[in-house]
Design a protein around this motif. Structure first.
Motif, short mmCIF file in Angstrom:
data_model
loop_
_atom_site.label_atom_id
_atom_site.label_comp_id
_atom_site.label_asym_id
_atom_site.label_seq_id
_atom_site.Cartn_x
_atom_site.Cartn_y
_atom_site.Cartn_z
N VAL A 28 -3.94 2.23 22.44
CA VAL A 28 -3.75 3.55 23.05
C VAL A 28 -5.11 4.19 23.35
CG1 VAL A 28 -2.97 5.91 22.57
CG2 VAL A 28 -1.48 3.97 22.04
N LEU A 29 -6.07 3.98 22.47
CA LEU A 29 -7.43 4.50 22.68
C LEU A 29 -8.06 3.86 23.91
CD1 LEU A 29 -9.55 6.39 21.43
CD2 LEU A 29 -10.41 4.43 20.12
N VAL A 30 -7.81 2.56 24.14
CA VAL A 30 -8.33 1.89 25.34
C VAL A 30 -7.76 2.54 26.60
CG1 VAL A 30 -8.30 -0.28 26.65
CG2 VAL A 30 -8.75 -0.32 24.19
N ILE A 31 -6.45 2.75 26.61
CA ILE A 31 -5.80 3.38 27.77
C ILE A 31 -6.32 4.80 27.97
CG2 ILE A 31 -3.58 4.11 28.72
CD1 ILE A 31 -2.32 1.84 26.98
N TRP A 32 -6.47 5.51 26.88
CA TRP A 32 -6.99 6.88 26.91
C TRP A 32 -8.40 6.91 27.48
CZ3 TRP A 32 -6.53 10.38 21.92
CH2 TRP A 32 -6.80 11.71 22.26
N ALA A 33 -9.23 5.96 27.07
CA ALA A 33 -10.62 5.91 27.53
C ALA A 33 -10.69 5.72 29.04
CB ALA A 33 -11.38 4.79 26.81
N VAL A 34 -9.86 4.83 29.57
CA VAL A 34 -9.85 4.60 31.01
C VAL A 34 -9.37 5.85 31.75
CG1 VAL A 34 -8.86 3.20 32.87
CG2 VAL A 34 -9.58 2.11 30.73
N LYS A 35 -8.44 6.57 31.13
CA LYS A 35 -7.92 7.78 31.78
C LYS A 35 -8.96 8.88 31.87
CE LYS A 35 -4.10 11.12 31.43
NZ LYS A 35 -4.93 12.31 31.56
N VAL A 36 -9.78 9.06 30.83
CA VAL A 36 -10.69 10.20 30.80
C VAL A 36 -12.05 9.89 31.42
CG1 VAL A 36 -9.57 11.13 28.74
CG2 VAL A 36 -11.61 9.68 28.48
N ASN A 37 -12.38 8.61 31.60
CA ASN A 37 -13.71 8.25 32.09
C ASN A 37 -13.60 7.64 33.47
OD1 ASN A 37 -16.30 7.44 32.55
ND2 ASN A 37 -16.51 6.24 30.68
N GLN A 38 -14.07 8.35 34.48
CA GLN A 38 -14.03 7.86 35.85
C GLN A 38 -14.81 6.56 36.02
OE1 GLN A 38 -12.40 8.90 38.52
NE2 GLN A 38 -11.46 10.73 37.65
N ALA A 39 -15.82 6.33 35.18
CA ALA A 39 -16.63 5.12 35.29
C ALA A 39 -15.86 3.87 34.86
CB ALA A 39 -17.90 5.25 34.42
N PHE A 290 -17.53 -2.84 20.48
CA PHE A 290 -18.81 -3.42 20.08
C PHE A 290 -19.58 -4.02 21.25
CE2 PHE A 290 -16.95 -3.19 15.86
CZ PHE A 290 -18.05 -2.84 15.08
N ARG A 291 -18.87 -4.41 22.32
CA ARG A 291 -19.52 -5.19 23.37
C ARG A 291 -19.72 -4.44 24.70
NH1 ARG A 291 -22.09 -9.82 22.63
NH2 ARG A 291 -21.50 -10.34 24.76
N ILE A 292 -18.90 -3.43 24.99
CA ILE A 292 -18.98 -2.75 26.28
C ILE A 292 -19.35 -1.29 26.06
CG2 ILE A 292 -17.73 -2.14 28.39
CD1 ILE A 292 -16.00 -4.59 28.01
N GLN A 293 -20.53 -0.92 26.50
CA GLN A 293 -21.07 0.39 26.17
C GLN A 293 -20.24 1.53 26.72
OE1 GLN A 293 -24.85 1.50 27.84
NE2 GLN A 293 -25.44 2.66 26.04
N LYS A 294 -19.71 1.38 27.94
CA LYS A 294 -18.90 2.45 28.52
C LYS A 294 -17.69 2.76 27.64
CE LYS A 294 -20.15 1.76 33.37
NZ LYS A 294 -19.66 1.34 34.70
N PHE A 295 -17.08 1.73 27.11
CA PHE A 295 -15.96 1.95 26.19
C PHE A 295 -16.45 2.61 24.90
CE2 PHE A 295 -13.05 -1.15 28.36
CZ PHE A 295 -11.97 -0.30 28.45
N ARG A 296 -17.56 2.12 24.37
CA ARG A 296 -18.07 2.65 23.10
C ARG A 296 -18.38 4.14 23.21
NH1 ARG A 296 -21.32 -1.08 22.38
NH2 ARG A 296 -23.27 -0.21 23.15
N VAL A 297 -19.06 4.52 24.28
CA VAL A 297 -19.42 5.93 24.48
C VAL A 297 -18.16 6.78 24.63
CG1 VAL A 297 -20.51 7.53 26.09
CG2 VAL A 297 -21.68 5.41 25.46
N THR A 298 -17.18 6.27 25.39
CA THR A 298 -15.96 7.04 25.62
C THR A 298 -15.12 7.13 24.35
OG1 THR A 298 -15.98 6.17 27.89
CG2 THR A 298 -14.00 7.33 27.18
N PHE A 299 -15.06 6.05 23.57
CA PHE A 299 -14.35 6.10 22.29
C PHE A 299 -14.95 7.20 21.40
CE2 PHE A 299 -13.07 1.32 22.33
CZ PHE A 299 -12.09 1.60 23.26
N LEU A 300 -16.27 7.26 21.34
CA LEU A 300 -16.94 8.26 20.51
C LEU A 300 -16.67 9.67 21.03
CD1 LEU A 300 -20.37 6.49 19.84
CD2 LEU A 300 -18.53 6.93 18.19
N LYS A 301 -16.64 9.81 22.35
CA LYS A 301 -16.35 11.13 22.92
C LYS A 301 -14.94 11.58 22.54
CE LYS A 301 -15.22 13.47 27.19
NZ LYS A 301 -15.51 14.79 26.64
N ILE A 302 -13.96 10.67 22.67
CA ILE A 302 -12.58 11.01 22.31
C ILE A 302 -12.50 11.38 20.83
CG2 ILE A 302 -10.26 10.05 22.03
CD1 ILE A 302 -10.81 8.39 24.57
N TRP A 303 -13.19 10.61 20.00
CA TRP A 303 -13.18 10.89 18.55
C TRP A 303 -13.76 12.27 18.26
CZ3 TRP A 303 -11.18 9.44 14.08
CH2 TRP A 303 -11.80 9.85 12.89
#
Length: 326
Positions: A28-39, A290-303
């Motif tokens: 769900v966090l992966v889907i959420w990350a793609v939704k909130v991050n245009q990149a 751990f491997r894709i920075q765009k996801f890592r940054v967005t996960f941290l932002k959501i958190w």
């Protein structure tokens, strides 16, 4: 009365619940990350969302059904068949999503200048819809008749019973091993996996070829582009490797069941293989983090924004570019 649960079954249920509790929130966090991050809105990440949807369904639907089957309730044959089919649909959806991701990465390095004209959002959406439709066709094939109904009916009639057979619901009792091996594994699992291996080998070859070219003053951007592509390709190839590692043991056990019916399969091996297949749905978000920075940054932002109540800078197209973490 419902069947009693042994200590071994309780341990099995506990592990399955733990996997589900990791898989569902993570994806769900992966889907959420793609939704909130245009990149994260290009075709690759859309296919990743499709993969995440399948993984959410594994945790929210397949694992509860697997626990139900493990308890072994008495059900009508077709009821048990409906319980067994969702895992076939979702497995096939995951394989096709991984194949779409591999083809997408290949096009990015093979035709970088024409990529955005070839891989449009509309075409990506059509590809995702096609993958899911095909997955339903493959996964529901047992419902169309390729199942063990005739064998069960013979045993049911031999006991003097009439009507639709009532059985102890078990996967192998309703799903034909011929279907699982000849159709599911040999047609819809193994060939796509081998094709994906070849695609990623070609992707790495093309990227290395570009990176090994003599660097000139004007080649900074291509070098940066292919360096980023190499990093993402490594991460997605790791996802593919983990998927194969998780699913091949169970398919190998199915082959043993079909080709060597007299061979003894320790039940612990079957349980380990099942845990691997379900656990795979929880692995991908960890790899992304751990491997894709765009996801890592967005996960941290959501958190920070939604769980720690400490707003972080807005995540938008200006997020940092991919940088190798090697």
């Amino acid at each position: 009365m419902p069947p009693s649960v042994s200590a071994f079954q309780a341990a099995y249920i506990g592990i399955e619940v733990l996997i589900a509790l990791v898989s569902v929130p993570g994806n769900v966090l992966v889907i959420w990350a793609v939704k909130v991050n245009q990149a994260l809105r290009d075709a690759t990440f859309c296919f990743i969302v499709s993969l995440a949807v399948a993984d959410v369904a594994v945790g929210a639907l397949v694992i509860p059904l697997a626990i139900l089957i493990n308890i072994g309730p008495q059900t009508y044959f077709h009821t048990c068949l409906m319980v067994a089919c969702p895992v076939l649909i979702l497995t096939q959806s995951s394989i096709l999503a991984l194949l779409a991701i591999a083809v997408d990465r290949y096009l990015r390095v093979k035709i970088p200048l024409r990529y955005k004209m070839v891989v449009t959002p509309r075409r990506a959406a059509v590809a995702i819809a096609g993958c899911w439709i095909l997955s339903f066709v493959v996964g529901l094939t047992p419902m169309f008749g390729w199942n063990n109904l005739s064998e069960v009916e013979q045993a049911w009639a031999a006991n003097g019973s009439v009507g639709e057979p009532v059985i102890k619901c078990e996967f192998e009792k309703v799903i034909s091993m011929e279907y699982m091996v000849y159709f599911n594994f040999f047609v819809w699992v193994l060939p796509p996996l081998l094709l994906m291996v070849l695609i990623y080998l070609e992707v790495f070859y093309l990227i290395r070829k570009q990176l090994n070219k003599k660097v000139s003053a004007s080649s900074g951007d291509p070098q940066k582009y292919y360096g980023k592509e190499l990093k993402i390709a490594k991460s997605l190839a790791l996802i593919l490797f983990l998927f194969a590692l998780s699913w091949l043991p169970l398919h190998i056990l199915n082959c043993i069941t079909l080709f060597c019916p007299s061979c003894h399969k320790p039940s612990i091996l079957t349980y380990i293989a099942i845990f691997l297949t379900h656990g795979n749905s929880a692995m991908n978000p960890i790899v992304y983090a751990f491997r894709i920075q765009k996801f890592r940054v967005t996960f941290l932002k959501i958190w920070n924004d939604h769980f720690r109540c400490q707003p972080a800078p807005p995540a938008d197209d200006d997020l940092p570019e991919e940088r190798p973490d090697d």
